[in-house]
Motif scaffolding. Structure first.
Motif, short mmCIF file in Angstrom:
data_model
loop_
_atom_site.label_atom_id
_atom_site.label_comp_id
_atom_site.label_asym_id
_atom_site.label_seq_id
_atom_site.Cartn_x
_atom_site.Cartn_y
_atom_site.Cartn_z
N LYS A 54 -48.14 -4.15 -48.41
CA LYS A 54 -47.29 -3.02 -48.77
C LYS A 54 -45.81 -3.37 -48.66
O LYS A 54 -44.99 -2.74 -49.31
CB LYS A 54 -47.60 -1.80 -47.88
CG LYS A 54 -47.36 -2.03 -46.41
CD LYS A 54 -47.63 -0.78 -45.59
CE LYS A 54 -49.09 -0.48 -45.44
NZ LYS A 54 -49.85 -1.43 -44.57
N MET A 152 -45.83 5.64 -35.49
CA MET A 152 -46.92 6.03 -36.39
C MET A 152 -47.78 7.08 -35.71
O MET A 152 -48.98 6.91 -35.52
CB MET A 152 -47.75 4.80 -36.77
CG MET A 152 -46.96 3.71 -37.46
SD MET A 152 -46.30 4.19 -39.06
CE MET A 152 -47.78 4.09 -40.07
N HIS A 184 -51.91 0.28 -35.18
CA HIS A 184 -50.54 0.00 -35.66
C HIS A 184 -49.74 1.21 -35.22
O HIS A 184 -49.79 2.26 -35.85
CB HIS A 184 -50.51 -0.17 -37.18
CG HIS A 184 -49.11 -0.25 -37.74
ND1 HIS A 184 -48.36 -1.40 -37.67
CD2 HIS A 184 -48.34 0.67 -38.34
CE1 HIS A 184 -47.17 -1.17 -38.23
NE2 HIS A 184 -47.13 0.08 -38.64
N SER A 187 -43.09 0.64 -35.63
CA SER A 187 -42.41 -0.51 -36.21
C SER A 187 -40.99 -0.60 -35.68
O SER A 187 -40.42 0.38 -35.20
CB SER A 187 -42.44 -0.47 -37.74
OG SER A 187 -41.83 0.69 -38.19
N GLY A 224 -45.13 -4.30 -37.53
CA GLY A 224 -43.99 -3.60 -36.96
C GLY A 224 -42.99 -4.49 -36.25
O GLY A 224 -42.12 -3.98 -35.52
N GLU A 258 -50.65 -7.84 -38.27
CA GLU A 258 -50.48 -7.63 -39.71
C GLU A 258 -49.05 -7.19 -40.03
O GLU A 258 -48.84 -6.09 -40.55
CB GLU A 258 -51.51 -6.63 -40.24
CG GLU A 258 -51.59 -5.33 -39.46
CD GLU A 258 -52.67 -4.39 -39.98
OE1 GLU A 258 -53.70 -4.88 -40.48
OE2 GLU A 258 -52.47 -3.16 -39.87
N PRO A 259 -48.08 -8.06 -39.78
CA PRO A 259 -46.69 -7.73 -40.11
C PRO A 259 -46.43 -7.81 -41.61
O PRO A 259 -47.09 -8.57 -42.33
CB PRO A 259 -45.89 -8.80 -39.37
CG PRO A 259 -46.81 -9.97 -39.31
CD PRO A 259 -48.20 -9.41 -39.20
N GLY A 260 -45.46 -7.05 -42.07
CA GLY A 260 -45.03 -7.12 -43.46
C GLY A 260 -43.55 -7.43 -43.54
O GLY A 260 -43.12 -8.50 -43.97
N ARG A 261 -42.74 -6.46 -43.07
CA ARG A 261 -41.28 -6.55 -43.22
C ARG A 261 -40.72 -7.86 -42.67
O ARG A 261 -39.96 -8.55 -43.34
CB ARG A 261 -40.62 -5.37 -42.49
CG ARG A 261 -39.15 -5.22 -42.76
CD ARG A 261 -38.52 -4.10 -41.91
NE ARG A 261 -39.21 -2.84 -42.04
CZ ARG A 261 -38.89 -1.88 -42.91
NH1 ARG A 261 -37.88 -2.05 -43.72
NH2 ARG A 261 -39.58 -0.75 -42.93
N TYR A 359 -40.07 -3.69 -48.72
CA TYR A 359 -39.82 -2.25 -48.84
C TYR A 359 -38.55 -2.01 -49.66
O TYR A 359 -37.69 -1.20 -49.27
CB TYR A 359 -39.73 -1.58 -47.46
CG TYR A 359 -40.96 -1.81 -46.61
CD1 TYR A 359 -42.17 -1.16 -46.89
CD2 TYR A 359 -40.93 -2.68 -45.53
CE1 TYR A 359 -43.30 -1.37 -46.11
CE2 TYR A 359 -42.07 -2.90 -44.75
CZ TYR A 359 -43.24 -2.24 -45.04
OH TYR A 359 -44.35 -2.46 -44.27
#
Ligand SMILES: Cc1ncc(COP(=O)(O)O)c(C=O)c1O
Length: 388
Positions: A54, A152, A184, A187, A224, A258-261, A359
């Motif tokens: 995402k 969250m 989760h 963040s 996060g 499961e980091p994204g940013r 994002y």
């Protein structure tokens, strides 16, 4: 703050009328991902690394990351189908609230490795499909999340009562195999805060899973990991987190994050140019081509997006004063940075906003005002795929 590759392309695009544009440096992304991988590999027992799609699901980004991550976390049927196309062999975990029956079935069809179950009703609907499925139950722990960028709380996952309600459902559906717990919770956490939160999740999950007789349990500690928009060079301390998480790990269990940013944010720039410089009631404004309908991040996070100016300006209006950088939208919220020190900023100058790799485009309201969409450029030697 801007890589040479991106600086050169930005100047080319400005000369060719190719702005605004998102420009990604895949070599920089791979170097960053390699450093995260190295930190985890240096700490035996450290968590597996799944990338949260995402944050930025563009195919070239996913493909550049693939050698450095253990899998990908998706949060919708759309992301699932897209990630399967971009990375046919990837290990996939499917989370997110409000999964439809069709999405649950598609997950099983696509060979999703783990489903993160968000509610007893979702578990019942999954069980009713009558097919083997491997699940983690997503827990929503109470607790003080003060100071985090985003807690969250609310509808995500299950509190202890709802998790308890899953027990009889699991007992009556042995084809749904309980593998562990997912959480989760927030963040924007630095490594020390993330380790405290990881310990909190483990302290809750271990006895609960042991009581259920889960052998070789898996515990997904979420994403996060913090990034610092005010100081892009201030990175999440991956070595400290990896060492600390490895110290928390126990034999026989698998930890996962499961980091994204914090993985993809540094790889992208939103590059545009100054259409006008003007003064209103004593304040200076630079109006940029495009706007936050392309890069909504500074609006959602209420921060100043870091940027670099590439001087190209001519004889048009200019200012040396602190200046607010805005886009072309008819709303006072269309602001990239307030009262910024941009040196001398002139009409025609190019502005490259950093930290636009996560994002950014994919969370933005593209249709508002029907301005042209930006271009997309994926630079570097990673395998290129033309479809985003
Ligand atoms: C379930 C889940 N996992 C992972 C992430 C990724 O978070 P971040 O990009 O802050 O690392 C999110 C973000 O909302 C999420 O909801």
């Amino acid at each position: 703050m801007i890589t040479e590759t991106v600086r050169v392309r930005a100047a080319e695009l400005a000369g060719a009328g190719g702005l605004p544009a998102f420009v990604y440096d895949l070599d920089a992304l791979r170097a960053h991902a390699a450093a995260i991988r190295a930190a985890l590999d240096a700490a035996p027992g450290a968590p597996e690394l799944f990338y949260a799609a995402k944050a930025n699901p563009d195919a070239p980004i996913l493909q550049a990351l693939a050698p450095y991550v253990d899998g990908v976390e998706v949060a919708s049927g759309g992301e699932l189908a897209h990630v399967r196309r971009a990375l046919p062999d990837a290990r996939i975990a499917f989370g997110g609230p409000g999964k439809t029956d069709a999405e649950l079935a598609a997950a099983l069809d696509a060979g999703v490795e783990r489903l993160h179950v968000e509610s007893p009703h979702e578990l019942a609907r999954l069980a009713a499909l009558g097919r083997p499925a491997d699940v983690l139950l997503r827990v929503n722990l109470a607790g003080d999340r003060a100071g985090v960028a985003l807690a969250m709380s609310g509808p995500f996952g299950m509190d202890a009562d709802a998790i308890g309600a899953c027990v009889p459902l699991l007992d009556s559906a042995p084809h749904v195999r309980l593998r562990g717990i997912h959480a989760h919770l927030a963040s924007g956490l630095d490594a020390a805060a993330m380790l405290r939160q990881s310990a909190e999740i483990l302290a809750w999950a271990r006895p609960w899973l042991a009581a259920r007789g889960v052998r070789r349990p898996e515990i997904n500690l979420g994403g996060g990991m913090a990034v610092d928009y005010a100081d892009p060079a201030h990175l999440f301390d991956w070595p400290a987190y990896a060492q600390g998480a490895a110290a928390l790990a126990r034999d026989g269990e698998t930890l996962r994050i499961e980091p994204g940013r914090a993985v993809s944010v540094y790889s992208g720039w939103y590059v545009t140019d100054v259409l006008d410089v003007k003064r209103a009631h004593g304040d200076w404004y630079a109006v940029l081509r495009g706007g936050t309908m392309h890069l909504r991040t500074p609006v959602t996070k209420q921060h100043d997006q870091p940027f670099t100016v590439l001087r190209r300006g001519g004889d048009g209006p200019a200012t040396d004063a602190p200046v607010t950088l805005v886009g072309q939208l008819c709303t006072p919220k269309d602001v990239f940075a307030r009262q910024a020190d941009a040196g001398r900023l002139a009409t025609g100058d190019v502005v490259a906003f950093a930290m636009a790799g996560a994002y950014g485009w994919n969370i933005s309201h593209h249709g508002f005002l029907m301005h042209p969409e930006p271009g997309f450029h994926y630079l570097g030697t990673a395998r290129f795929s033309p479809s985003r």
